[in-house]
Design a protein around this motif. Structure first.
Motif, PDB file in Angstrom:
ATOM      1  N   SER A  17     -11.176  -7.306   6.932  1.00  0.00           N
ATOM      2  CA  SER A  17     -10.346  -6.894   5.805  1.00  0.00           C
ATOM      3  C   SER A  17      -8.854  -7.074   6.067  1.00  0.00           C
ATOM      4  CB  SER A  17     -10.650  -5.445   5.426  1.00  0.00           C
ATOM      5  OG  SER A  17      -9.798  -5.013   4.376  1.00  0.00           O
ATOM      6  N   LEU A  56      -8.152 -11.123   6.258  1.00  0.00           N
ATOM      7  CA  LEU A  56      -8.310 -11.823   4.989  1.00  0.00           C
ATOM      8  C   LEU A  56      -7.361 -11.287   3.926  1.00  0.00           C
ATOM      9  CD1 LEU A  56     -12.153 -12.443   4.519  1.00  0.00           C
ATOM     10  CD2 LEU A  56     -10.352 -14.083   5.075  1.00  0.00           C
ATOM     11  N   SER A  57      -7.190  -9.967   3.869  1.00  0.00           N
ATOM     12  CA  SER A  57      -6.326  -9.381   2.839  1.00  0.00           C
ATOM     13  C   SER A  57      -4.872  -9.783   3.046  1.00  0.00           C
ATOM     14  CB  SER A  57      -6.459  -7.860   2.853  1.00  0.00           C
ATOM     15  OG  SER A  57      -7.786  -7.460   2.567  1.00  0.00           O
ATOM     16  N   THR A  58      -4.433  -9.826   4.305  1.00  0.00           N
ATOM     17  CA  THR A  58      -3.057 -10.253   4.590  1.00  0.00           C
ATOM     18  C   THR A  58      -2.857 -11.720   4.238  1.00  0.00           C
ATOM     19  OG1 THR A  58      -2.896  -8.633   6.383  1.00  0.00           O
ATOM     20  CG2 THR A  58      -1.300 -10.436   6.385  1.00  0.00           C
ATOM     21  N   TRP A  59      -3.889 -12.522   4.478  1.00  0.00           N
ATOM     22  CA  TRP A  59      -3.799 -13.959   4.183  1.00  0.00           C
ATOM     23  C   TRP A  59      -3.862 -14.234   2.684  1.00  0.00           C
ATOM     24  CZ3 TRP A  59      -8.371 -17.568   3.617  1.00  0.00           C
ATOM     25  CH2 TRP A  59      -7.952 -18.890   3.442  1.00  0.00           C
ATOM     26  N   LEU A  60      -4.786 -13.571   1.988  1.00  0.00           N
ATOM     27  CA  LEU A  60      -4.987 -13.834   0.563  1.00  0.00           C
ATOM     28  C   LEU A  60      -3.993 -13.091  -0.326  1.00  0.00           C
ATOM     29  CD1 LEU A  60      -8.904 -13.671   0.417  1.00  0.00           C
ATOM     30  CD2 LEU A  60      -7.475 -15.729   0.339  1.00  0.00           C
ATOM     31  N   PHE A  61      -3.634 -11.866   0.072  1.00  0.00           N
ATOM     32  CA  PHE A  61      -2.770 -11.038  -0.788  1.00  0.00           C
ATOM     33  C   PHE A  61      -1.623 -10.454   0.047  1.00  0.00           C
ATOM     34  CE2 PHE A  61      -7.313 -10.374  -1.943  1.00  0.00           C
ATOM     35  CZ  PHE A  61      -7.351 -11.192  -3.074  1.00  0.00           C
ATOM     36  N   TYR A  71      -1.321  -6.284   0.048  1.00  0.00           N
ATOM     37  CA  TYR A  71      -2.045  -5.520   1.066  1.00  0.00           C
ATOM     38  C   TYR A  71      -1.099  -4.530   1.746  1.00  0.00           C
ATOM     39  CZ  TYR A  71      -4.936  -4.494   5.163  1.00  0.00           C
ATOM     40  OH  TYR A  71      -5.670  -3.860   6.132  1.00  0.00           O
ATOM     41  N   LEU A 117      -3.872  -5.526  -7.600  1.00  0.00           N
ATOM     42  CA  LEU A 117      -3.306  -6.881  -7.636  1.00  0.00           C
ATOM     43  C   LEU A 117      -2.469  -7.119  -8.884  1.00  0.00           C
ATOM     44  CD1 LEU A 117      -6.433  -8.889  -6.383  1.00  0.00           C
ATOM     45  CD2 LEU A 117      -4.407  -8.213  -5.065  1.00  0.00           C
TER      46      LEU A 117
END
Length: 355
Positions: free
Chosen positions: A51, A54-59, A63, A191
Motif C-alpha cells: 500500500s 503503490l499509493s505513493t507511486w500512483l497517488f 497519499y 482522490l
C-alpha cells in the motif's frame, strides 16, 4: 473437497498448536493454522509495503504518508479492498465446485467439515488476526468500537474450527460482496472525485449489492441457519456417523468423511446457539437500518433547491434573505450529484464480516 491451498500443512506447526486446539475444542485449527498465519502475514505485507509503495507511486499528492492516523486509515482500506475481493472470489468458487458441501444435510451443515470451506474460514480468521493487531497498534485512530469488533469477529470465526457451521462460512462471507464498492467509494472521496460519474455509478452498484447480498440473501440464509440450529439444540448427530468411523478407519479421515469430527458430538449448547443467533440478528438489524439511511439520503439528493432570494427595489438583498440564500447554497453544495454521505462510513460497515 480437500483443502486446495497451494501450501500444504506444516507438520511441526500443526503438532505445536495441537495441544492448544485440543484444550479449547478446536480440532480443525491444526489443519489450517499455516493458512491463518500466511494470510495474517500477507495482509500485514500489503499494509506495510504494498500500500505505501503503490499509493505513493500512483497517488503522490493524495497519499497521506506524513500523517500517522490518515496513513493507517488509507492502508487499512487497501487491505480491506484486497481481502474482500480475494475472499469473495474464493467463497464463490468453493460454493460452485465443492460437491460434498453442496450435498450436505442439516446435520452436516452444523457439524460437518470440508477442507475447502475450512480454507475460506482460515482466510477470514487471518484477516481478523491482522485487524486485531492493526486496531491495537492504532487504537487512538480506530477507537474502542473497532477493537471490540475485531475481537468479537475473531472469536466468532475461531468457533468455526470446532468445526461449527463450516458450511455457512462461505454463505455469509457473501455479505462482503458490497465491501469492494464501499472501499472504492471511500477512495473516490480521497482522490477528489466526489460527485464524479464514476463515483455515482459505483454508488449505484454499492446500493444494489448491499441490498441483494446483505438484505435479501442474508435474511434468507439467516432463516435457514436458525432452522438448522433449532434442530441441533434438540438433536445430536446421527449415531451412524460415529459407528461408521469406528468400523472403518478411512472414515476417520476428514478428507474422506465430512462428519469425522462429530463422532462424539452432542446437541449444541443453548448458550452457543444463543450467542450466534443474537449476533446474527444484531448484524441483520444494522444492515436494514443502514440501508434505510441510504434511501433517506438518496431522496434528499433529489429535493429541489430553495428559491433564490429576491432583490429589493434598490437592488439590495436584506440580511435575512442573504442568510437564507447562504443556507440554501450550503445545502445545495452538500447535495451534489453524488452518493457521498448516503452510505455508512467504511469503518461502520466493516462489521458486515461478522458471520
Amino acid at each position: 473437497m480437500k483443502d486446495p491451498f497451494f501450501i500444504p500443512q506444516i507438520p511441526a506447526l500443526s503438532k505445536a498448536v495441537q495441544p492448544w486446539a485440543d484444550r479449547y475444542g478446536l480440532p480443525t485449527l491444526s489443519l489450517h493454522i499455516h493458512e491463518v498465519i500466511v494470510f495474517t502475514l500477507f495482509y500485514t505485507f500489503i499494509q506495510m509495503v504494498i500500500s505505501p509503495v503503490l499509493s505513493t507511486w500512483l497517488f503522490p499528492s493524495h497519499y497521506p504518508r506524513n500523517s500517522r492516523g490518515k496513513k493507517a486509515n488509507w492502508d487499512a482500506h487497501v487491505v480491506s479492498l484486497v481481502q474482500s475481493v480475494l475472499i469473495n472470489g474464493m467463497a464463490l468458487w468453493v460454493m460452485f465446485v465443492d460437491d460434498e458441501r453442496n450435498q450436505m444435510d442439516w446435520q452436516q451443515r452444523i457439524w460437518g467439515y470440508t477442507g475447502a470451506a475450512g480454507l475460506v474460514q482460515a482466510m477470514a480468521t487471518g484477516y481478523f488476526v491482522w485487524d486485531l493487531i492493526m486496531t491495537v497498534s492504532y487504537l487512538d485512530v480506530f477507537g474502542l468500537g473497532l477493537l471490540a469488533h475485531a475481537s468479537s469477529a475473531l472469536a466468532v470465526y475461531s468457533l468455526g474450527f470446532k468445526p461449527f457451521l463450516n458450511y455457512y462460512g462461505c454463505t455469509f462471507i457473501l455479505y462482503e460482496l458490497s465491501t469492494p464498492f464501499l472501499n472504492i467509494h471511500w477512495f473516490f472521496d480521497k482522490l477528489n472525485m466526489t460527485g464524479s460519474k464514476a463515483q455515482l455509478y459505483n454508488g449505484i452498484t454499492l446500493l444494489a449489492t448491499f441490498f441483494s447480498c446483505r438484505l435479501v440473501w442474508g435474511t434468507i440464509q439467516s432463516a435457514f441457519v436458525w432452522r438448522d440450529m433449532w434442530r441441533a439444540v434438540h438433536t445430536a448427530p446421527d449415531a451412524g456417523y460415529a459407528a461408521a468411523a469406528a468400523l472403518n478407519s478411512t472414515l476417520a479421515d476428514p478428507d474422506e468423511n465430512m462428519m469425522a469430527f462429530a463422532t462424539d458430538a452432542g446437541p449444541i449448547p443453548v448458550w452457543l446457539a444463543g450467542v450466534y443467533i443474537a449476533s446474527n440478528i444484531t448484524l441483520n438489524t444494522l444492515n436494514w437500518h443502514w440501508f434505510f439511511k441510504m434511501i433517506t439520503a438518496v431522496k434528499k439528493r433529489f429535493e429541489p433547491p430553495k428559491p433564490a432570494a429576491e432583490k429589493g427595489p434598490n437592488g439590495a438583498v436584506s440580511s435575512a434573505e442573504a442568510t437564507g440564500a447562504g443556507k440554501a447554497l450550503g445545502a445545495m453544495r452538500k447535495r451534489r450529484s453524488t452518493i457521498e454521505g448516503m452510505v455508512p462510513d467504511s469503518e461502520e460497515l466493516r462489521e458486515g464480516t461478522i458471520q
